[in-house]
Design an enzyme around this catalytic site. Structure first.
Site, PDB file in Angstrom:
ATOM      1  N   HIS A  51     -12.623 -18.141 -18.727  1.00  0.00           N
ATOM      2  CA  HIS A  51     -11.264 -18.681 -18.705  1.00  0.00           C
ATOM      3  C   HIS A  51     -10.972 -19.103 -20.143  1.00  0.00           C
ATOM      4  O   HIS A  51     -11.906 -19.400 -20.909  1.00  0.00           O
ATOM      5  CB  HIS A  51     -11.164 -19.890 -17.771  1.00  0.00           C
ATOM      6  N   ASP A  54     -12.717 -22.158 -20.918  1.00  0.00           N
ATOM      7  CA  ASP A  54     -14.187 -22.061 -20.982  1.00  0.00           C
ATOM      8  C   ASP A  54     -14.570 -21.744 -22.429  1.00  0.00           C
ATOM      9  O   ASP A  54     -15.577 -22.225 -22.944  1.00  0.00           O
ATOM     10  CB  ASP A  54     -14.731 -20.913 -20.113  1.00  0.00           C
ATOM     11  N   GLU A 176      -6.033  -9.957 -10.298  1.00  0.00           N
ATOM     12  CA  GLU A 176      -7.028 -10.246  -9.256  1.00  0.00           C
ATOM     13  C   GLU A 176      -6.301 -10.809  -8.038  1.00  0.00           C
ATOM     14  O   GLU A 176      -6.000 -12.003  -7.993  1.00  0.00           O
ATOM     15  CB  GLU A 176      -8.062 -11.271  -9.777  1.00  0.00           C
ATOM     16  N   GLU A 212     -12.059  -8.726  -5.814  1.00  0.00           N
ATOM     17  CA  GLU A 212     -13.100  -9.662  -5.377  1.00  0.00           C
ATOM     18  C   GLU A 212     -13.328  -9.423  -3.891  1.00  0.00           C
ATOM     19  O   GLU A 212     -12.386  -9.471  -3.089  1.00  0.00           O
ATOM     20  CB  GLU A 212     -12.685 -11.112  -5.653  1.00  0.00           C
ATOM     21  N   HIS A 215     -11.855 -11.976  -1.503  1.00  0.00           N
ATOM     22  CA  HIS A 215     -10.388 -11.972  -1.437  1.00  0.00           C
ATOM     23  C   HIS A 215      -9.901 -10.841  -0.524  1.00  0.00           C
ATOM     24  O   HIS A 215      -8.929 -11.017   0.216  1.00  0.00           O
ATOM     25  CB  HIS A 215      -9.786 -11.809  -2.841  1.00  0.00           C
ATOM     26  N   ASP A 250     -12.086 -19.851   0.792  1.00  0.00           N
ATOM     27  CA  ASP A 250     -12.774 -18.911  -0.105  1.00  0.00           C
ATOM     28  C   ASP A 250     -14.202 -19.422  -0.327  1.00  0.00           C
ATOM     29  O   ASP A 250     -14.414 -20.485  -0.906  1.00  0.00           O
ATOM     30  CB  ASP A 250     -11.986 -18.899  -1.429  1.00  0.00           C
ATOM     31  N   ASP A 252     -17.096 -17.660  -1.669  1.00  0.00           N
ATOM     32  CA  ASP A 252     -17.869 -17.221  -2.838  1.00  0.00           C
ATOM     33  C   ASP A 252     -19.373 -17.222  -2.570  1.00  0.00           C
ATOM     34  O   ASP A 252     -20.172 -17.730  -3.363  1.00  0.00           O
ATOM     35  CB  ASP A 252     -17.553 -18.106  -4.059  1.00  0.00           C
ATOM     36  N   ASP A 285     -18.861 -13.331  -8.616  1.00  0.00           N
ATOM     37  CA  ASP A 285     -18.101 -14.584  -8.560  1.00  0.00           C
ATOM     38  C   ASP A 285     -18.634 -15.374  -7.366  1.00  0.00           C
ATOM     39  O   ASP A 285     -18.003 -15.448  -6.313  1.00  0.00           O
ATOM     40  CB  ASP A 285     -16.594 -14.310  -8.446  1.00  0.00           C
TER      41      ASP A 285
END
Ligand code: XUL
Ligand code: MN
Length: 346
Positions: A51, A54, A176, A212, A215, A250, A252, A285
């Site tokens: 990001h 980040d 995404e 993803e 998702h 979500d 992950d 992810d």
């Protein structure tokens, strides 16, 4: 199976999270970025996702010159370690300006903020040596249907994408999609939506997608079919493999830990369509469970990669000819069991 290239793996600093969820605080000590980067290197991953903040913490409070300086320093460190930056993604869901959406906010000042932050992320991507800007459109959707005009929001989105494409002639935008969370309904919930919007932009060739697994599952879709669809358009530029137990929040979860068969199907499509042969990375992810102890902090990532690689072997040793014959005979019962037997090791 023609595709025998080695895969290259990647994750983001947020994938070594500290255990916080909407209902409780961290359960592991907060770790520095440096520690996370060192873990990535130590465990043989080839690239890191970033990001914007980040890469340059507290990016909104820093002047342009400082941002460039810190980004260049980071690039130097990455070069020294032999680690690539896979992508940069503007984190458009934290700031007060994006409370009511980013590119699709009702407030023009907030839309401006989102676009400017995205253009700055493109500059960051340039410094870090990647041509991929990932756009997870977290708050582009609605909770209250009547609060927004979905058609106009699409215009806003296209306007924003066009400005990004104009800002840099080489940048590629990887959308995404995610159907919900944090929004009730997202404007671009699936790969089909993302690629349709690409066609409205000034340079549709440079607007693609990132799939993803979780998702796709949240949208009630099959991740392997989503991958096949995007690959058919030559638009799958990144991938977030993980897993998800049904239509919930979500999750992950580690790749393949809910549905090994779905994970096998995803790897089978990646192999068949040659994902990775143009330099694309396999990113995980995934998050550690909240219960994970610090000494097991990397296991969800290592397990995801291990499962992926074992499934590559499973795909390469799957008797495709026999499978085709069963399909031609319409003996789907036998085909179904053939997959299960193969996964079970018989
Ligand atoms: C959110 C999600 C993000 C993006 C990067 O569900 O997947 O981590 O991948 O912004
Ligand atoms: Mn993701």
């Amino acid at each position: 199976m023609a595709n025998k290239h080695p895969y290259r793996f990647c994750f983001g600093p947020w994938n070594i999270s500290e255990g916080q969820d909407p209902y409780g605080p961290t359960t592991r000590p907060v770790q520095s970025f440096d520690w996370k980067l060192a873990q990535l290197k130590k465990h043989g991953f080839e690239a890191m996702m970033f990001h914007d903040d980040d890469a340059v913490p507290e990016i909104d409070s820093k002047p342009e010159s400082q941002i460039r300086k810190e980004a260049k320093e980071l690039k130097k460190r990455l070069n020294g370690l032999g680690i690539a930056a896979e992508m940069v993604a503007p984190r458009l869901w934290f700031a007060p300006q994006t409370i009511d959406g980013a590119y699709t906010s009702n407030d023009p000042k907030c839309r401006r903020y989102a676009i400017e932050r995205s253009l700055r992320s493109i500059d960051l991507a340039n410094i870090l040596g990647t041509d991929i800007l990932v756009l997870w459109l977290a708050r582009e959707g609605s909770y209250i249907r009547e609060s927004k005009d979905a058609g106009r929001c699409l215009d806003y989105l296209v306007e924003a994408l066009d400005q990004m494409l104009a800002h840099d002639k080489r940048i590629r935008l990887a959308i995404e999609p995610k159907p919900n969370e944090p929004m009730d309904h997202a404007y671009l919930p699936t790969i089909g939506h993302a690629l349709a919007v690409a066609s409205l932009t000034r340079d549709s060739k440079r607007v693609g997608c990132l799939i993803e697994s979780a998702h796709a599952i949240l949208a009630g879709l099959d991740p392997a079919d989503e991958i096949d669809f995007a690959m058919k358009f030559g638009k799958l530029w990144s991938l977030h493999l993980n897993d998800q137990n049904g239509l919930k929040y979500d999750q992950d979860r580690p790749f393949g830990n809910v549905s090994l068969r779905s994970a096998f199907d995803q790897v089978r499509v990646l192999e068949r369509t040659g994902y990775g042969t143009n330099g694309e990375y396999v990113c995980f992810d995934v998050h550690p469970f909240r219960t994970t102890k610090p000494e097991h902090w990397m296991d969800h990532l290592l397990n995801s990669r291990r499962t992926f690689l074992r499934l590559v072997e499973k795909v390469r040793s799957f008797d495709e000819k026999a499978a085709q014959k069963l399909a031609a005979d319409r003996d789907y019962q036998a085909l179904d069991q053939m997959v299960i037997d193969h996964l079970l090791g018989r």
